[in-house]
Enzyme design. Structure first.
Site, short mmCIF file in Angstrom:
data_model
loop_
_atom_site.label_atom_id
_atom_site.label_comp_id
_atom_site.label_asym_id
_atom_site.label_seq_id
_atom_site.Cartn_x
_atom_site.Cartn_y
_atom_site.Cartn_z
N SER A 14 -13.47 -27.28 -4.41
CA SER A 14 -12.66 -26.69 -3.33
C SER A 14 -11.91 -27.73 -2.50
CB SER A 14 -13.56 -25.87 -2.39
OG SER A 14 -12.78 -25.40 -1.32
N LYS A 67 -15.59 -12.49 -3.08
CA LYS A 67 -14.66 -11.86 -2.13
C LYS A 67 -14.96 -10.38 -1.89
CE LYS A 67 -10.99 -15.22 -2.77
NZ LYS A 67 -9.58 -15.50 -3.02
N ASN A 88 -11.61 -12.70 2.33
CA ASN A 88 -11.82 -14.13 2.02
C ASN A 88 -12.12 -14.95 3.27
OD1 ASN A 88 -9.33 -14.25 3.23
ND2 ASN A 88 -8.54 -15.80 1.84
N ASP A 103 -5.51 -14.24 2.06
CA ASP A 103 -4.73 -14.53 0.84
C ASP A 103 -3.38 -13.82 0.94
OD1 ASP A 103 -6.49 -16.18 -0.48
OD2 ASP A 103 -7.49 -14.56 -1.56
N ALA A 129 -5.28 -9.03 -13.21
CA ALA A 129 -5.71 -7.88 -12.39
C ALA A 129 -7.10 -8.15 -11.83
CB ALA A 129 -5.70 -6.61 -13.25
N ARG A 153 -4.66 -8.80 -19.50
CA ARG A 153 -5.24 -8.83 -20.85
C ARG A 153 -6.06 -7.56 -21.11
NH1 ARG A 153 -9.69 -13.38 -21.90
NH2 ARG A 153 -10.60 -12.27 -20.14
N TYR A 219 -4.06 -24.00 -8.57
CA TYR A 219 -3.65 -25.29 -7.97
C TYR A 219 -4.44 -26.48 -8.51
CZ TYR A 219 -7.67 -24.49 -4.94
OH TYR A 219 -8.94 -24.25 -4.46
P1 NAP Z 1 -10.80 -13.18 -11.38
O1 NAP Z 1 -11.07 -12.06 -10.45
O2 NAP Z 1 -11.91 -13.79 -12.12
O3 NAP Z 1 -9.69 -12.65 -12.43
C1 NAP Z 1 -9.30 -13.44 -13.51
C2 NAP Z 1 -8.05 -12.86 -14.14
O4 NAP Z 1 -7.64 -13.77 -15.16
C3 NAP Z 1 -8.26 -11.51 -14.82
O5 NAP Z 1 -7.09 -10.76 -14.70
C4 NAP Z 1 -8.53 -11.93 -16.26
O6 NAP Z 1 -8.19 -10.93 -17.21
C5 NAP Z 1 -7.55 -13.07 -16.39
N1 NAP Z 1 -7.94 -13.96 -17.50
C6 NAP Z 1 -8.99 -14.80 -17.54
N2 NAP Z 1 -9.03 -15.43 -18.73
C7 NAP Z 1 -7.98 -14.97 -19.46
C8 NAP Z 1 -7.48 -15.26 -20.76
N3 NAP Z 1 -8.09 -16.14 -21.55
N4 NAP Z 1 -6.38 -14.61 -21.17
C9 NAP Z 1 -5.75 -13.73 -20.36
N5 NAP Z 1 -6.17 -13.42 -19.12
C10 NAP Z 1 -7.28 -14.04 -18.67
O7 NAP Z 1 -10.07 -14.39 -10.61
P2 NAP Z 1 -9.22 -14.33 -9.27
O8 NAP Z 1 -10.12 -14.36 -8.09
O9 NAP Z 1 -8.21 -13.25 -9.34
O10 NAP Z 1 -8.50 -15.76 -9.33
C11 NAP Z 1 -7.48 -16.02 -10.28
C12 NAP Z 1 -6.90 -17.40 -10.02
O11 NAP Z 1 -6.30 -17.44 -8.72
C13 NAP Z 1 -7.93 -18.52 -9.99
O12 NAP Z 1 -7.40 -19.62 -10.71
C14 NAP Z 1 -8.06 -18.89 -8.53
O13 NAP Z 1 -8.43 -20.23 -8.31
C15 NAP Z 1 -6.66 -18.64 -8.05
N6 NAP Z 1 -6.55 -18.38 -6.60
C16 NAP Z 1 -5.74 -19.20 -5.89
C17 NAP Z 1 -5.60 -18.98 -4.54
C18 NAP Z 1 -4.72 -19.88 -3.76
O14 NAP Z 1 -4.80 -19.90 -2.54
N7 NAP Z 1 -3.86 -20.63 -4.40
C19 NAP Z 1 -6.26 -17.93 -3.90
C20 NAP Z 1 -7.06 -17.11 -4.67
C21 NAP Z 1 -7.20 -17.34 -6.02
P3 NAP Z 1 -9.28 -9.85 -17.71
O15 NAP Z 1 -9.34 -8.81 -16.64
O16 NAP Z 1 -8.75 -9.37 -18.99
O17 NAP Z 1 -10.58 -10.60 -17.84
#
Ligand code: NAP
Length: 476
Positions: A14, A67, A88, A103, A129, A153, A219
């Site tokens: 983090s 979250k 968050n 967020d 999603a 996906r 990031y």
């Molecule tokens: P999450 O709830 O675990 O969701 C993961 C997503 O990625 C799902 O839609 C999943 O699809 C998809 N995915 C994972 N592996 C895949 C693959 N091999 N092929 C295609 N799709 C795939 O995660 P989240 O909380 O939404 O976070 C997602 C990203 O956002 C992370 O990298 C996190 O660090 C980043 N983030 C950044 C910030 C920021 O401030 N910059 C804030 C929040 C989050 P399925 O549903 O098919 O599994």
């Protein structure tokens, strides 16, 4: 002193402690912001949150995978969190837990920051999603974008989002993303693809409109393949770093009662931190209260190949004859120097009588110790060391935890520790109590450390724990 933290699992990566560290330094705020690894079950999450609230923390930022738990644990939720069912940021006040979802504002402010007066955004495609996608969709909707589609996906999850949130207008099959791209003004990767440890996002974006903006919420690394592909195609891009900086503002302002801004200086500082993360030498913090076994652990870590620096030994150096602390201490506390060196005995007698002078002494000693440490690190870099261990008793208390790749805390049964310490020459129960009173409670150190080593077990067992921990840290 106000305290806050970021909790998640895993949490070592983090950047939030660095963001808070930057703002604290900028505003000269005395406060602490730690990372807390909280295992991925509802029970563990609830326990972590309650424990931090009981320990007097003002609030916590919450990241993957907690979250939804953060929303569920709250007594009061903000309208934004209510809309999403996900939070968050938690604030602890008068025994109640308040939840917010920053967020949404984070994404919104990031996009507002890069938007030009010529930009006319009507449509956006969100890839993913998971937990982040609804926050991104709500931010886009708040900015007046009417056509917001999701592709995922697992198609059902995209459809579920569309039914749950009226601001999501449609879904697109995952297989059709490349052929549908030309319909959209904004493309957002809200999947974890491209993140360190995950496969890269390989997407053909050559059919995109020339004015399309491509945003990747990932990031780490800062520049994903998707961002590079978009840039090579001449598109405007934004990485997840800006969203991350903006989403941190409300918590900081609420908990430390100061305003915070996203500036190029903060961005550059974080980019530098990202580059240094896990670079060699790895920076390991070793901490623990007096008598807990830090020196034993440090010596053993040396045999494993780490170079060690010890804050106590540094103090001895600067207090010794010709040491850099002798003159300023003599001037501040007359009568505490003899034979050209600071007399620890005279100084501690002075401090026992004048405990309020501790602060004054710290103002003299801390910068000198910091300079000694900087010189050690510089030499370790020159010598291509793999890992350095910095043995710092007040590592958490002095707000330095964000500077380390990993933190090891040593602990032992309080009675065993007391017996060990009282064997030292010149030590008394009163002195021990004074030292302990200036440190965080033991349970808090254990909560904040990345690794905890027990030293009230046979020595071989302590060494075996250190073997395992050192292997895990250096495997990063
Ligand atoms: P999450 O709830 O675990 O969701 C993961 C997503 O990625 C799902 O839609 C999943 O699809 C998809 N995915 C994972 N592996 C895949 C693959 N091999 N092929 C295609 N799709 C795939 O995660 P989240 O909380 O939404 O976070 C997602 C990203 O956002 C992370 O990298 C996190 O660090 C980043 N983030 C950044 C910030 C920021 O401030 N910059 C804030 C929040 C989050 P399925 O549903 O098919 O599994």
């Amino acid at each position: 002193m106000k305290k806050a933290a970021v909790i998640g699992w895993p949490i070592k990566h983090s950047l939030s402690p660095s963001i808070h560290g930057f703002w604290r330094a900028e505003k000269h705020i005395k406060g602490l912001y730690h990372r807390v690894a909280c295992p991925p079950t509802d029970k563990d999450f609830n326990q972590c949150v309650r424990q931090l609230a009981d320990l007097g923390y003002a609030g916590v930022n919450v990241t993957i995978p907690h979250k939804t738990n953060a929303f569920n644990i709250a007594d009061v939720v903000s309208p934004v969190a209510e809309k999403l069912g996900v939070a968050n940021t938690l604030t602890f006040e008068d025994g109640a837990i308040y939840a917010d979802n920053t967020d949404v504002t984070g994404f919104q402010q990031m996009l507002e920051g890069i938007k030009t007066p010529d930009d006319q955004f009507h449509s956006a495609l969100i890839l993913g999603a998971g937990g982040t996608a609804p926050a991104v969709a709500l931010a886009l909707s708040n900015l007046g974008i009417k056509e917001i589609s999701v592709a995922n996906r697992t198609a059902d999850k995209a459809k579920n989002l569309q039914s749950a949130y009226q601001f999501i207008s449609g879904t697109i099959p995952w297989e059709s993303v490349e052929t549908s791209i030309s319909q959209f003004d904004i493309l957002v990767n809200a999947t974890s693809l491209g993140m360190v440890g995950q496969p890269e996002f390989v997407l053909d974006i050559t059919k995109a409109k020339s004015k399309m903006i491509v945003i990747d919420v990932v990031y780490t690394p800062l520049e994903t393949d998707l961002i590079r592909a978009a840039q090579n195609h001449g598109l405007r891009t934004e990485t997840g770093l800006s969203m991350l900086m903006y989403q941190a503002i409300p918590g900081f302002e609420e908990w430390f009662s100061e305003t915070a801004k996203v500036t190029p200086e903060l961005k550059n500082y974080l980019i530098d931190r990202l580059k240094k993360k896990n670079s060699r030498p790895l920076k390991i913090g070793l901490t623990g209260s007096i008598g807990m076994g830090k020196s034993t652990a440090a010596k053993y870590l040396e045999t494993l190949g780490a170079l060690t620096w010890d804050a106590d030994r540094a103090v001895h150096r600067i207090y010794g004859e010709g040491g850099v602390a002798v003159q300023p201490i003599s001037a501040a506390f007359p009568g505490t120097v003899s034979d050209g060196a600071v007399s620890r005995e005279k100084l501690s007698q002075h401090l026992l009588k004048n405990p309020e002078d501790f602060k004054k002494l710290e103002t003299i000693v801390h910068p000198l110790v910091a300079a000694d440490r900087a010189e050690f690190i510089e030499n370790a870099v020159k010598n291509n060391a793999t890992a350095i261990v910095l043995d710092i008793p007040l590592l958490f208390e002095t707000g330095q935890s964000f500077e380390f790749d990993a933190i090891i805390a040593v602990t032992a049964d309080p009675e065993i520790r007391k017996a060990r310490v009282l064997e030292r020459p010149g030590m008394s129960e009163e002195k021990l109590e004074t030292i302990i009173s200036r440190q965080l409670p033991e349970e808090e150190k254990i909560l904040l450390a990345d690794y905890v080593i027990k030293t009230d077990v046979p020595l071989e067992e302590t060494y075996a724990q250190l073997d395992e921990v050192f292997a895990d840290i250096t495997a990063a």
